[in-house]
Every structure is written in structure tokens, then in C-alpha cells.
Design a protein around this motif. Structure first.
Motif, PDB file in Angstrom:
ATOM      1  N   ASN A   1       0.861  -1.185   0.000  1.00 20.27           N
ATOM      2  CA  ASN A   1       0.000   0.000   0.000  1.00 20.27           C
ATOM      3  C   ASN A   1       0.895   1.231   0.000  1.00 20.27           C
ATOM      4  O   ASN A   1       1.285   1.740   1.055  1.00 20.27           O
ATOM      5  CB  ASN A   1      -0.885  -0.010   1.253  1.00 20.27           C
ATOM      6  N   ASN A   2       1.215   1.698  -1.210  1.00 26.06           N
ATOM      7  CA  ASN A   2       2.202   2.777  -1.348  1.00 26.06           C
ATOM      8  C   ASN A   2       1.599   4.099  -1.836  1.00 26.06           C
ATOM      9  O   ASN A   2       2.166   5.161  -1.581  1.00 26.06           O
ATOM     10  CB  ASN A   2       3.284   2.298  -2.329  1.00 26.06           C
TER      11      ASN A   2
ATOM     12  N   HIS B   1      -4.736   7.961   1.827  1.00 22.79           N
ATOM     13  CA  HIS B   1      -3.796   7.176   2.638  1.00 22.79           C
ATOM     14  C   HIS B   1      -4.508   6.118   3.493  1.00 22.79           C
ATOM     15  O   HIS B   1      -4.204   4.927   3.397  1.00 22.79           O
ATOM     16  CB  HIS B   1      -2.983   8.101   3.552  1.00 22.79           C
TER      17      HIS B   1
ATOM     18  N   THR C   1      -5.503   2.407   2.053  1.00 24.11           N
ATOM     19  CA  THR C   1      -4.797   1.288   2.691  1.00 24.11           C
ATOM     20  C   THR C   1      -5.796   0.255   3.223  1.00 24.11           C
ATOM     21  O   THR C   1      -5.615  -0.955   3.064  1.00 24.11           O
ATOM     22  CB  THR C   1      -3.897   1.833   3.827  1.00 24.11           C
TER      23      THR C   1
ATOM     24  N   CYS D   1      -7.700  -1.596   0.113  1.00 24.19           N
ATOM     25  CA  CYS D   1      -6.831  -2.557  -0.599  1.00 24.19           C
ATOM     26  C   CYS D   1      -6.469  -3.731   0.311  1.00 24.19           C
ATOM     27  O   CYS D   1      -6.439  -4.885  -0.145  1.00 24.19           O
ATOM     28  CB  CYS D   1      -5.556  -1.866  -1.107  1.00 24.19           C
ATOM     29  N   SER D   2      -6.229  -3.449   1.590  1.00 21.34           N
ATOM     30  CA  SER D   2      -5.864  -4.545   2.510  1.00 21.34           C
ATOM     31  C   SER D   2      -7.028  -5.512   2.651  1.00 21.34           C
ATOM     32  O   SER D   2      -6.860  -6.739   2.630  1.00 21.34           O
ATOM     33  CB  SER D   2      -5.480  -3.994   3.890  1.00 21.34           C
TER      34      SER D   2
ATOM     35  N   ASN E   1       2.732  -1.582   4.343  1.00 15.06           N
ATOM     36  CA  ASN E   1       2.074  -0.277   4.271  1.00 15.06           C
ATOM     37  C   ASN E   1       3.108   0.845   4.311  1.00 15.06           C
ATOM     38  O   ASN E   1       4.031   0.815   5.139  1.00 15.06           O
ATOM     39  CB  ASN E   1       1.115  -0.122   5.456  1.00 15.06           C
TER      40      ASN E   1
ATOM     41  N   LYS F   1      -0.507   9.269   8.187  1.00 16.51           N
ATOM     42  CA  LYS F   1       0.601   8.306   8.290  1.00 16.51           C
ATOM     43  C   LYS F   1       0.613   7.625   9.662  1.00 16.51           C
ATOM     44  O   LYS F   1       0.923   6.440   9.776  1.00 16.51           O
ATOM     45  CB  LYS F   1       1.936   9.004   8.005  1.00 16.51           C
TER      46      LYS F   1
ATOM     47  N   ILE G   1      -1.875   4.918   9.591  1.00 15.20           N
ATOM     48  CA  ILE G   1      -1.400   3.742   8.841  1.00 15.20           C
ATOM     49  C   ILE G   1      -0.506   2.867   9.734  1.00 15.20           C
ATOM     50  O   ILE G   1      -0.594   1.635   9.696  1.00 15.20           O
ATOM     51  CB  ILE G   1      -0.656   4.189   7.555  1.00 15.20           C
TER      52      ILE G   1
ATOM     53  N   THR H   1      -1.418  -0.937  10.806  1.00 16.41           N
ATOM     54  CA  THR H   1      -0.453  -2.012  10.534  1.00 16.41           C
ATOM     55  C   THR H   1      -0.351  -2.960  11.727  1.00 16.41           C
ATOM     56  O   THR H   1      -0.405  -4.184  11.583  1.00 16.41           O
ATOM     57  CB  THR H   1       0.939  -1.402  10.227  1.00 16.41           C
TER      58      THR H   1
ATOM     59  N   ALA I   1       5.151  -2.124   8.177  1.00 21.14           N
ATOM     60  CA  ALA I   1       5.148  -0.785   7.572  1.00 21.14           C
ATOM     61  C   ALA I   1       6.581  -0.343   7.308  1.00 21.14           C
ATOM     62  O   ALA I   1       7.526  -0.800   7.959  1.00 21.14           O
ATOM     63  CB  ALA I   1       4.461   0.211   8.502  1.00 21.14           C
TER      64      ALA I   1
END
Ligand SMILES: NC(=O)c1ccc[n+]([C@@H]2O[C@H](COP(=O)([O-])OP(=O)(O)OC[C@H]3O[C@@H](n4cnc5c(N)ncnc54)[C@H](O)[C@@H]3O)[C@@H](O)[C@H]2O)c1
Length: 271
Positions: free
Chosen positions: A84-85, A133, A137, A140-141, A162, A182, A185, A189, A205
Motif C-alpha cells: 500500500n504505497n 492514505h 490502505t 486494498c488490505s 504499508n 501516516k 497507517i 499495521t 510498515a
């Protein structure tokens, strides 16, 4: 050595910058790579270079994300690795925001005290940052876990990586939205790592420091200042992050989950 031999990876936001370099190193390490991005032409260029496949999709759009994963499910490949970028600085196309940010970096705290940058942060800017973000994330996860756990799947070398940032645990004037996204995220994680450990799916991450990509190029004016604050004395290169991603996705990291790896030249020494 083919550290990712016989694996399939999806990397979001991989048409340029960190994602593109991770795609390159993954492919060289033996993975087949699905190259996601909003920018399908650039994604196609990267995919062609590495014999992968480009997939256009806005990761902030839940139904588009589901359709992208359905497309992957419709191939003869099983997804092993998700990175997940995809991300934004929030200042894309907004020179005013960039200049205000640079001012906060160049001036002392008293200026910020007179007019805290949060006063200029709109609902829309805040929401967009979290959408790309955090929601991206999450969406998609969730879809990746559906594929990685579907009947018949072996969980063979399954892993999610991530893209956080040193900004996830480090505050900065003008950075409330980016730092919050961030930080979220990094917390996501750790929780997902707990949930998926019984399935032997690892979740980690990466929290990069300042890396030379299009995202940070508009801030070239403060590069000398950043280098001076970095014990290793330079801005990072995309490979500093790409090799960290190869490691986390590989068997070398088979006992590593719920961790944040932070290549940052010593700018920030604890995550
Ligand atoms: N460059 C740095 O110094 C740095 C530091 C810490 C963290 N990061 C993070 O690393 C990631 C990559 O950053 P970069 O420097 O390569 O940025 P970049 O701007 O060079 O590349 C980001 C890519 O993501 C794509 N993208 C943006 N929004 C998207 C969306 N909604 N759906 C799909 N694709 C989307 C863009 O089209 C672009 O190709 C980001 O999450 C960023 O926050 C970067």
C-alpha cells in the motif's frame, strides 16, 4: 538471488517514485508485479519495463478497488504481496500551500504561533488526505485479505507492506493532515498484524525519511537544511526504500510482523 521467486505482488501508486522502484526491485527478485496507479499511461510504461501488468484505479474509491482485485482474481495468479504505497503530499498543484509549508520550515515557532497552519486547512484537504492514505490502505488490505484467505489459497509467503512515514510519529508545522494519515497507517499495521498472524500473513510498515522523488522535489529549497539534520548527510534514494520492501516481503523476514522499518539516514532514530 531470486528472493521473491514464484510470488505475485500488487503495488499501489507504482507509476513513479518509490512505488516504481519497489516494482523494479520486486520484478528483479522474481515476483510478477501488478502496477497500480491513477496514471495508467505511466503505470503501463513501468509494467512493460518489468513484464508486469498495469491496473488503473483510485485506491480511495472502495468499489474501484474491489473491481481491481476482482480483475486480479480473474487471472491465473494468486496474490502473495500487497504494498500500500499510493500517497499524496496534499500540496499537488497548490503552490500557495507549498510556499506556506516552506515558510513554516524556514521561520521560527513564533510565526506559526501567530497564524497556526491548521487555520488554512480545509475540510476537503483533510478528507482527501485521509481518503487516499487511510481509506486506500484499508480498502486494498481488505480485498487482499479476501484473496489471500480464499479457499484453496496456501497463504504461501503472504505479506502486506504499508507505506508510513517518519511523519507518522513525528510532528511538523503544516503537517497535521499528512502526519495524522501516516500515524493512522502505522496503527492500522499493528492491529492488522495481530488479526492476520494466525493465518501466517505478515503485516509491516515502512516509514521513510526524506527520499528524492517527485513528491519532495518541490521542497528542494530546504534540501540543504534536511541534509544538515540527517546524520548520514544526504537525502534518501528510492532504492533505500525499495530494498527495505524486498526484505519485508521475502522469506528473510518470515519472523517479522507488526513492525515499522524506517530508513531515514538517522534523521529520526526511533519509530
Ligand atoms: N518521498 C518521500 O520522501 C516519502 C517519505 C515518506 C513517505 N512517503 C510515502 O511514500 C509513498 C510514495 O511516495 P513518492 O515519494 O513515491 O510519491 P510520488 O508522488 O512520486 O508517487 C506517488 C504515486 O501515487 C499515485 N497516486 C496518488 N494518489 C493515488 C490514488 N488515489 N490511487 C492510486 N494511485 C495514486 C500517483 O499518481 C503517483 O504515481 C507515499 O505514500 C508517500 O506518502 C514518501
Amino acid at each position: 538471488m531470486e528472493r521473491l521467486k514464484d510470488t505475485t505482488a500488487l503495488i499501489t501508486g507504482a507509476a513513479r517514485g518509490l512505488g516504481a522502484q519497489i516494482a523494479q526491485r520486486f520484478a528483479e527478485s522474481g515476483a510478477f508485479v501488478f502496477v497500480n496507479d491513477l496514471n495508467i499511461d505511466a503505470a503501463n510504461d513501468i509494467a512493460k519495463k518489468i513484464n508486469g501488468k498495469a491496473l488503473a484505479c483510485d485506491v480511495a474509491d472502495s468499489s474501484a478497488v474491489r473491481a481491481m482485485f476482482n480483475e486480479i482474481a480473474g487471472t491465473d495468479r494468486s496474490l502473495n504481496i500487497l504494498v500500500n504505497n499510493a500517497g499524496i503530499s496534499g500540496m499537488e498543484g497548490d503552490d500557495g500551500a507549498r510556499d506556506r509549508y516552506l515558510e513554516t520550515m524556514e521561520t521560527d515557532d513564533s510565526d506559526s504561533a501567530n497564524h497556526p497552519p491548521i487555520l488554512d486547512l480545509s475540510d476537503k484537504q483533510w478528507q482527501k488526505m485521509l481518503d487516499v492514505h487511510m481509506n486506500g490502505t484499508f480498502y486494498c488490505s481488505r480485498e487482499a485479505v479476501r484473496l489471500m484467505t480464499k479457499p484453496g489459497s496456501t497463504n504461501y509467503r503472504s505479506s502486506i507492506i504499508n507505506m508510513g512515514s517518519i511523519m507518522g510519529t513525528f510532528g511538523r508545522d503544516g503537517g497535521t493532515a499528512y502526519c495524522s494519515a501516516k500515524g493512522g497507517i502505522l496503527a492500522f499495521t499493528r492491529s492488522l498484524a495481530h488479526e492476520l498472524a494466525p493465518l501466517n500473513i505478515r503485516v509491516n510498515a515502512i516509514a521513510p525519511g526524506f527520499i528524492d522523488t517527485d513528491m519532495v522535489r518541490p521542497f528542494e529549497a530546504i534540501h540543504p537544511q534536511l541534509k544538515a539534520q540527517t546524520p548520514l548527510g544526504r537525502i534518501g534514494e528510492t532504492d533505500d526504500i525499495a530494498w527495505a520492501a524486498v526484505y519485508l516481503a521475502s522469506e528473510e523476514a518470515k519472523f517479522v510482523t507488526g513492525q515499522t522499518l524506517s530508513p531515514n539516514g538517522g534523521f529520526y532514530m526511533s519509530q
